[in-house]
Design an enzyme around this catalytic site. Structure first.
Site, short mmCIF file in Angstrom:
data_model
loop_
_atom_site.label_atom_id
_atom_site.label_comp_id
_atom_site.label_asym_id
_atom_site.label_seq_id
_atom_site.Cartn_x
_atom_site.Cartn_y
_atom_site.Cartn_z
N ASN A 207 1.10 -1.40 0.19
CA ASN A 207 0.48 -0.21 0.10
C ASN A 207 0.36 0.97 -0.06
O ASN A 207 1.67 1.69 0.89
CB ASN A 207 -0.52 0.27 1.30
CG ASN A 207 -1.96 -0.58 1.21
OD1 ASN A 207 -2.62 -1.43 -0.19
ND2 ASN A 207 -1.82 -1.75 2.37
N GLU A 290 -7.58 -2.80 -3.23
CA GLU A 290 -7.86 -2.14 -1.94
C GLU A 290 -7.83 -0.61 -1.62
O GLU A 290 -7.45 -0.17 -0.87
CB GLU A 290 -7.61 -2.92 -0.17
CG GLU A 290 -7.60 -4.66 -0.40
CD GLU A 290 -7.07 -5.11 1.03
OE1 GLU A 290 -6.20 -4.85 1.28
OE2 GLU A 290 -8.44 -5.92 0.95
N ARG A 323 0.92 -8.36 -8.43
CA ARG A 323 0.15 -8.49 -6.97
C ARG A 323 -1.61 -9.39 -7.74
O ARG A 323 -2.03 -8.90 -8.63
CB ARG A 323 0.18 -8.03 -5.84
CG ARG A 323 1.00 -8.21 -5.36
CD ARG A 323 0.55 -7.73 -3.52
NE ARG A 323 0.48 -8.42 -2.35
CZ ARG A 323 -0.45 -8.14 -1.98
NH1 ARG A 323 -0.99 -6.59 -2.57
NH2 ARG A 323 -0.61 -9.14 -0.87
N ARG A 340 -15.45 -13.48 -3.20
CA ARG A 340 -14.70 -12.84 -3.44
C ARG A 340 -13.24 -13.77 -3.88
O ARG A 340 -12.37 -14.14 -4.00
CB ARG A 340 -14.54 -12.19 -2.01
CG ARG A 340 -12.82 -12.12 -1.57
CD ARG A 340 -12.28 -10.92 -0.60
NE ARG A 340 -11.30 -11.09 -0.17
CZ ARG A 340 -10.76 -10.52 0.35
NH1 ARG A 340 -11.70 -9.67 1.56
NH2 ARG A 340 -8.94 -10.51 1.54
N ASP A 369 -7.12 -14.61 1.12
CA ASP A 369 -6.72 -13.88 1.93
C ASP A 369 -5.93 -14.59 3.32
O ASP A 369 -6.51 -13.85 4.67
CB ASP A 369 -7.07 -12.18 2.34
CG ASP A 369 -6.24 -11.66 2.91
OD1 ASP A 369 -4.88 -11.86 2.60
OD2 ASP A 369 -6.55 -10.66 3.17
N GLU A 397 -1.21 -11.92 10.31
CA GLU A 397 -2.36 -11.34 10.51
C GLU A 397 -3.56 -12.10 10.94
O GLU A 397 -4.24 -11.99 12.35
CB GLU A 397 -2.49 -10.71 9.08
CG GLU A 397 -4.00 -10.17 9.24
CD GLU A 397 -4.02 -9.56 8.30
OE1 GLU A 397 -3.22 -9.54 6.80
OE2 GLU A 397 -5.09 -7.97 7.44
N GLU A 512 -6.60 -23.46 14.89
CA GLU A 512 -7.03 -23.42 13.76
C GLU A 512 -9.12 -23.91 14.86
O GLU A 512 -9.84 -23.94 14.64
CB GLU A 512 -6.91 -24.27 12.87
CG GLU A 512 -8.22 -24.82 12.33
CD GLU A 512 -7.67 -25.85 10.93
OE1 GLU A 512 -6.96 -27.39 11.21
OE2 GLU A 512 -8.50 -26.22 9.93
N TRP A 542 -16.52 -6.40 2.08
CA TRP A 542 -15.35 -6.77 2.09
C TRP A 542 -15.39 -8.05 1.45
O TRP A 542 -14.67 -9.05 1.25
CB TRP A 542 -13.81 -7.14 3.29
CG TRP A 542 -14.53 -5.97 3.66
CD1 TRP A 542 -14.54 -5.13 5.04
CD2 TRP A 542 -13.01 -4.67 3.53
NE1 TRP A 542 -14.23 -3.88 5.59
CE2 TRP A 542 -13.13 -3.23 3.88
CE3 TRP A 542 -12.01 -5.15 2.80
CZ2 TRP A 542 -11.59 -2.50 4.27
CZ3 TRP A 542 -11.11 -4.48 2.06
CH2 TRP A 542 -11.15 -3.35 3.38
#
Ligand code: GCV
Length: 680
Positions: A207, A290, A323, A340, A369, A397, A512, A542
């Site tokens: 970004n 994004e 990307r 998505r 993602d 993340e 998980e 999203w």
């Protein structure tokens, strides 16, 4: 006249208080207590020389450069200049041992560096007995870390986007870190990375905000200083750039990739980059993603976009990493036909064969993602005429943000071994040969580099799996344990080894178990993505939904009744994923919407599976915390204390996840727990 003997490049000094990770001094003992001959010239040979000289200073051995003492006996010979350079390439090396001499030969300087670290990894074993010649070459020629580091602190994302290890190693408050100590730390970082096999680093966030955009032009000198610090360890520097740079930096009215002035601008700007950094690796671009600018603005394709940058880089041997993370982040959650997961394939598969020879399409390993569990992205197997790089995420993340232990080697290995066309076709690791393996970095200026000391294992695994995508992740972990914890120096090596394996081996599956079930993903707190919020993204734009209601849960991505995403896979996977009867349990809710009473292959119903795994997951964290506490006498106190503190948070977090998820699904479904445990 004889040529002067080249001098060793000094080993960078680890700043005080910084953890040595997998290069503690003790691992150099076998090398440093012997006699070594180094033959060859070049800056990376000087680095190798410096490493051996540093080890010898510490442990009493001797190093000689270029046979000043012909005929002298050596235990180790590290030599550049293999007879058959094609066999070893620029990065491979051969190792053999005969007559009491271990010999490492390489055709390229990087090969010699990797050969040296191979010797370090093997320790005493490489100096024992006889060894027939073995050749070691990396399977993937690009082994890269992408830093999502901002130059200026971003008001929401901070210094490092999705960073959980303190500040950036490269940037601070709007400027490049440039003090001697700071650059020394960058050198130490390069050294660690080289020892794991990494050979490329992108130094700024994909970004690209306004301040960062200027790195390409006015501030390229700052990037050059980082490149100088990384170069002695064979690491090439790459830069994330804005697709709109010709407008933002060049003052042109357009960034249209087919406009001649735009092409010229990129060519000129790139020429200046190479004037500052002659071995610059190339550009990394997040476009039409994004909110980042991209070729769609001009009605152009992503191949058009990538190729204009590729053309500018080509004369210098650079590469553009483009990307594939392109999707509609403003979708209407009421519209169940938009998926998505489909987006990257829909955008890119039709462009196969249109990308230039030095353009690499960088594809996230899963279609959404970096969730805890995703299938492999269908894009990876669908573009045989495109160079593909597989992108994984070392920064945790969605996997506990380096507060939870989550060893990701098994997850990445599963993805890399996956065969998109079934058992007889190539693996993902094979398909990445053209572009490489790229990981979003998990490092920062934290004294342990990775926040959680055990997260260093993930960083180490990136390089090792990029070198050999079919490597057994347990063997990679064992290697990391041997180097980092040097078990033979502790009073109870067996307990140390088994304790570390106990807390790490299964930690991804444990994570998980107590988070989003059966591949459905997300259910995290919006924005920062830490901690549970089952409906956090459910009514958002999203595209990350679970569709739970009183009857069932999951996303129908079948061709028969759903979004058709399963049709993006080749056989056999298109068929395997199409039916809940054949879909693997762990991905069931990624591909199907099923009732809570649906019976899994395990024999359990979906709802009971949710309850059981969430209770089990918390118990597994309790066990791991106990095992870790029992290693206190065998682990460096600072490292032990840091992980102990994080285990407290992991346990708190795991309980919170368990109670949110179980309560939510109990209230939705009304189905009681068959084992009558307490659900709130
Ligand atoms: C750098 C996710 C992350 C973003 C990241 C993005 C990407 O959406 O939450 O922080 O942006 O992926 O991979 O580009």
């Amino acid at each position: 006249m004889t040529a002067p003997v080249p001098s060793p490049a000094p080993v960078p000094a680890l700043p005080s208080g910084v953890d040595p990770a997998w290069l503690p001094p003790a691992v150099f003992r076998p090398l440093g207590s012997r006699r070594t001959l180094i033959a060859g010239t070049g800056p990376l040979v000087d680095t190798v020389h410096g490493e051996v000289a540093g080890a010898c200073d510490r442990f009493g051995g001797r190093v000689v450069r270029d046979a000043q003492e012909p005929g002298a006996p050596y235990d180790l010979v590290l030599e550049l200049g293999e007879d058959d350079p094609n066999e070893l390439g620029a990065e491979g090396f051969a190792v053999e041992r005969a007559g009491g001499v271990t010999r490492v030969t390489a055709a390229g300087q990087r090969g010699l560096l990797y050969g040296l670290f191979h010797v370090v990894r093997l320790g005493e074993a490489v100096f024992q007995g006889e060894l027939a010649r073995e050749v070691h070459c990396p399977a993937l020629s690009l082994r890269m870390l992408d830093h999502w580091d901002n130059v200026a602190v971003h008001p929401v994302m901070g210094q490092v986007e999705r960073g959980y290890s303190g500040g950036s190693l490269f940037w601070q408050d709007g400027r490049a870190r440039g003090s001697r100590a700071e650059l020394e730390r960058v050198r130490c970082y390069g050294r660690l990375l080289a020892a794991s096999g990494i050979n490329a680093v992108a130094v700024n966030n994909v970004n690209v905000h306004e301040t960062e955009a200027h790195l390409l032009t006015a501030r390229i000198g700052e990037v050059a200083a980082i490149a100088d610090a990384l170069r002695p360890y064979g690491i090439r520097t790459h830069l994330s750039v804005s697709f709109a740079a010709p407008v933002v930096l060049g003052g042109l009215p357009t960034a249209d990739p087919l406009d001649e002035a735009v092409r010229d601008w990129w060519a000129e700007a790139t020429g200046r980059v190479y004037a500052a950094i002659p071995d610059f690796g190339g550009y990394l671009v997040k476009a039409d993603s994004e909110g980042q600018p991209g070729p769609f603005t001009y009605g152009r394709s992503h191949a058009n976009g990538a190729n204009v940058l590729a053309a500018a880089l080509a004369p210098y041997g650079g590469t553009v990493h483009w990307r594939a993370f392109v999707y509609d982040h403003r979708q209407d959650w009421r519209d169940r036909s938009t998926d998505r997961a489909r987006a990257a394939y829909d955008h890119f598969a039709p462009l196969d064969g249109e990308f230039g020879p030095n353009a690499v399409l960088q594809v996230k390993h899963g279609p959404i993602d970096f969730q805890t569990r995703e299938p492999v992205s269908p894009v990876i197997g669908a573009m045989p005429n495109t160079r593909i790089a597989v992108e994984i995420q070392a920064t945790q993340e969605y996997t506990g943000q380096q507060r939870h232990v989550c060893w990701l080697g098994p997850m990445w290995s599963e993805a890399l071994r996956f065969r998109p066309e079934g058992a007889d076709g190539p693996s993902v690791g094979d398909l990445a040969r053209g572009g490489g393996l790229v990981a979003v970095s998990n490092t920062g200026d934290d004294p342990f580099w990775t926040g959680h000391p055990l997260a260093q294992a993930n960083l180490y695994a990136v390089g090792r799996l990029a070198w050999r995508p079919d490597a057994d992740p347990r063997a990679v972990l064992a290697e990391w344990i041997e180097l980092t914890f040097v078990p033979e120096e502790t009073p109870d090596p067996a307990r140390l080894r088994s304790g570390l394996h106990a807390v790490l081996d299964g930690s991804w599956r444990t994570y998980e178990k107590y988070t989003a079930p059966l591949g459905v993903g997300f259910m995290v707190q919006p924005g920062h993505h830490y901690g549970p919020s089952v409906d956090g993204y459910e009514y958002s734009p999203w595209g990350t939904y679970h569709f739970a209601d009183r009857d069932g849960i999951g996303v129908d991505r079948s061709q028969a009744t759903g979004t058709g995403f399963t049709g993006q896979y080749a056989k056999p996977w298109a068929e395997v994923y199409e039916s809940p009867e054949t879909c693997p349990d762990e991905l069931l809710l990624f591909f199907h919407h099923v009732p809570y009473g649906h019976v899994l292959h395990s024999g359990e119903t979906v709802i009971q599976h949710i309850y059981d795994t969430h209770f089990d997951g918390v118990e597994e964290v309790e066990d791991a915390r106990r095992v870790w506490a029992g290693l206190a006498d065998l682990v460096d106190p600072a490292r032990h204390a840091r992980a102990t503190e994080r285990y407290e948070e992991q346990l708190r977090g795991a309980r919170e996840w368990r109670d949110h998820i179980n309560t939510y699904f109990f209230r939705k479904s009304g189905v009681p727990d068959a084992r009558r445990r307490r659900i709130h």
